[in-house]
Design a protein around this motif. Structure first.
Motif, PDB file in Angstrom:
ATOM      1  N   LEU A  75       0.408  -1.023   0.153  1.00 55.54           N
ATOM      2  CA  LEU A  75      -0.269   0.528   0.041  1.00 55.54           C
ATOM      3  C   LEU A  75       0.913   1.408  -0.492  1.00 55.54           C
ATOM      4  N   LEU A  76       1.686   1.165   0.725  1.00 61.99           N
ATOM      5  CA  LEU A  76       2.531   2.227   0.888  1.00 61.99           C
ATOM      6  C   LEU A  76       3.156   2.785  -0.292  1.00 61.99           C
ATOM      7  N   ALA A  77       3.288   1.443  -1.078  1.00 64.75           N
ATOM      8  CA  ALA A  77       4.104   1.616  -2.820  1.00 64.75           C
ATOM      9  C   ALA A  77       2.671   2.127  -3.637  1.00 64.75           C
ATOM     10  N   GLY A  78       2.115   2.073  -3.521  1.00 66.54           N
ATOM     11  CA  GLY A  78       0.744   2.476  -4.116  1.00 66.54           C
ATOM     12  C   GLY A  78       0.693   4.043  -4.259  1.00 66.54           C
ATOM     13  N   LEU A  79       0.893   4.984  -2.482  1.00 70.30           N
ATOM     14  CA  LEU A  79       0.719   5.604  -2.289  1.00 70.30           C
ATOM     15  C   LEU A  79       1.435   6.351  -2.761  1.00 70.30           C
ATOM     16  N   PHE A  80       2.845   6.056  -3.252  1.00 68.20           N
ATOM     17  CA  PHE A  80       3.566   7.096  -3.454  1.00 68.20           C
ATOM     18  C   PHE A  80       3.751   6.981  -5.199  1.00 68.20           C
ATOM     19  N   PHE A  81       3.397   5.884  -5.773  1.00 66.43           N
ATOM     20  CA  PHE A  81       3.280   5.370  -7.324  1.00 66.43           C
ATOM     21  C   PHE A  81       2.356   6.668  -7.755  1.00 66.43           C
ATOM     22  N   PHE A  82       1.182   6.119  -7.523  1.00 66.26           N
ATOM     23  CA  PHE A  82      -0.100   6.487  -7.726  1.00 66.26           C
ATOM     24  C   PHE A  82      -1.255   7.619  -6.573  1.00 66.26           C
ATOM     25  N   GLU A  83      -0.122   8.767  -6.354  1.00 64.12           N
ATOM     26  CA  GLU A  83      -1.257   9.227  -5.404  1.00 64.12           C
ATOM     27  C   GLU A  83      -2.152  10.318  -5.702  1.00 64.12           C
ATOM     28  N   ARG A  84      -1.561  10.593  -6.918  1.00 65.82           N
ATOM     29  CA  ARG A  84      -1.861  11.909  -7.957  1.00 65.82           C
ATOM     30  C   ARG A  84      -3.404  11.307  -8.351  1.00 65.82           C
ATOM     31  N   PRO A  85      -3.446  10.120  -8.930  1.00 64.96           N
ATOM     32  CA  PRO A  85      -4.280   9.845  -9.364  1.00 64.96           C
ATOM     33  C   PRO A  85      -5.668   9.730  -8.506  1.00 64.96           C
ATOM     34  N   LEU A  86      -5.085   9.257  -7.334  1.00 65.61           N
ATOM     35  CA  LEU A  86      -6.116   9.463  -5.970  1.00 65.61           C
ATOM     36  C   LEU A  86      -6.760   9.615  -5.721  1.00 65.61           C
ATOM     37  N   GLY A  87      -6.483  10.944  -5.843  1.00 63.56           N
ATOM     38  CA  GLY A  87      -6.816  12.028  -5.005  1.00 63.56           C
ATOM     39  C   GLY A  87      -6.651  12.448  -4.088  1.00 63.56           C
ATOM     40  N   GLN A  88      -7.724  12.434  -2.840  1.00 67.82           N
ATOM     41  CA  GLN A  88      -7.641  11.729  -1.146  1.00 67.82           C
ATOM     42  C   GLN A  88      -7.823  10.564  -1.033  1.00 67.82           C
ATOM     43  N   ILE A  89      -7.751   9.333  -1.338  1.00 69.84           N
ATOM     44  CA  ILE A  89      -7.861   8.502  -0.705  1.00 69.84           C
ATOM     45  C   ILE A  89      -6.196   7.992  -0.414  1.00 69.84           C
ATOM     46  N   PRO A  90      -5.297   9.024  -0.832  1.00 71.33           N
ATOM     47  CA  PRO A  90      -4.057   8.414  -0.134  1.00 71.33           C
ATOM     48  C   PRO A  90      -4.211   9.041   1.961  1.00 71.33           C
ATOM     49  N   ALA A  91      -4.850   9.642   2.375  1.00 71.78           N
ATOM     50  CA  ALA A  91      -5.430   9.672   3.470  1.00 71.78           C
ATOM     51  C   ALA A  91      -5.504   9.080   4.027  1.00 71.78           C
ATOM     52  N   ALA A  92      -6.548   8.268   3.133  1.00 74.90           N
ATOM     53  CA  ALA A  92      -7.535   6.462   3.716  1.00 74.90           C
ATOM     54  C   ALA A  92      -6.061   5.757   3.797  1.00 74.90           C
ATOM     55  N   GLY A  93      -5.956   5.808   2.992  1.00 74.21           N
ATOM     56  CA  GLY A  93      -4.179   4.969   2.877  1.00 74.21           C
ATOM     57  C   GLY A  93      -3.400   4.667   3.625  1.00 74.21           C
ATOM     58  N   ALA A  94      -3.632   6.010   4.588  1.00 74.19           N
ATOM     59  CA  ALA A  94      -2.607   6.628   5.660  1.00 74.19           C
ATOM     60  C   ALA A  94      -3.162   5.464   6.415  1.00 74.19           C
TER      61      ALA A  94
END
Length: 216
Positions: free
Chosen positions: A63-82
């Motif tokens: 999930l950390l790798a996903g947040l790093f590589f795809f943060e911009r397309p995910l919009g607000q999802i990174p906060a939930a991912g954290a």
């Protein structure tokens, strides 16, 4: 928990907290956290062995790798991912506390240890103590002994085929005996002790005791 297991879960929580605190500006630091986590994961697999209690943490690294590589397309999802990363790290810590990766007590004797498995089959006798017919009498013997110098790997506490899904983590726990090491020359001849784990027992029963005896 062992060193690299603590490192993986700790780095996951630290990365998640940084992402929540720094927002989009966290990306350069997340790269550092990701690199450290991947390095800890490789070292964990090489020296400690992967096991199911750490599965949530492994997913957290992904999930950390996903947040790093795809943060911009995910919009607000990174906060939930954290927050999910924190939950996954805590889940691995909880599972490791319930079924910990224990360590066998250090043998107290002066000799290093060797061990060898001997699988015996008596083709002249039928097995009458197990269900089914046509099986031959079988006996598994494990020999523990004072060992000479060796670079062989340490024997696992249990082999994978001897475990269930729940106890599979025991196949990556090491004993203090090196597999098929040569017998020690100094101090020979040695006495022979026979230990029978009894009905429904396992060959790994009282491993700490036979290791300690063999070290003397």
């Amino acid at each position: 928990m062992r060193f690299f297991e603590i490192a993986i879960t700790g780095l996951l929580v630290a990365a998640a907290v940084w992402r929540l605190a720094a927002g989009a500006a966290s990306r350069p630091v997340l790269a550092v956290f990701l690199g450290l986590n991947l390095a800890a994961l490789v070292m964990h697999a090489a020296f400690e062995g992967v096991h199911w209690q750490m599965a949530p943490a492994y997913l957290g690294v992904l999930l950390l790798a996903g947040l790093f590589f795809f943060e911009r397309p995910l919009g607000q999802i990174p906060a939930a991912g954290a927050w999910a990363m924190i939950a996954l790290a805590l889940s691995s810590s909880f599972l490791s506390a319930i079924l910990p990766m224990f360590r066998l007590p250090q043998p107290t004797g002066p000799f290093p240890l060797g061990t060898r498995l001997v699988y015996l089959v008596d083709q002249s006798r039928e097995e009458d103590a197990a269900p089914g017919k046509g099986r031959k009498r079988e006996l598994m013997v494990q020999i523990w002994y004072p060992a000479g110098p060796s670079r062989n790997g340490y024997a696992p506490y249990r082999r994978r085929q001897e475990t269930t899904l729940l106890s599979s983590y025991q196949s990556v726990l090491a004993t203090h005996a090196r597999q098929n090491a040569p017998v020690a020359q100094d101090g020979a001849p040695f006495p022979v002790l026979l230990f029978n784990p009894s009905w429904n027992g396992r060959r790994t029963q009282n491993t700490y005791l036979v290791e300690d005896l063999a070290s003397h």
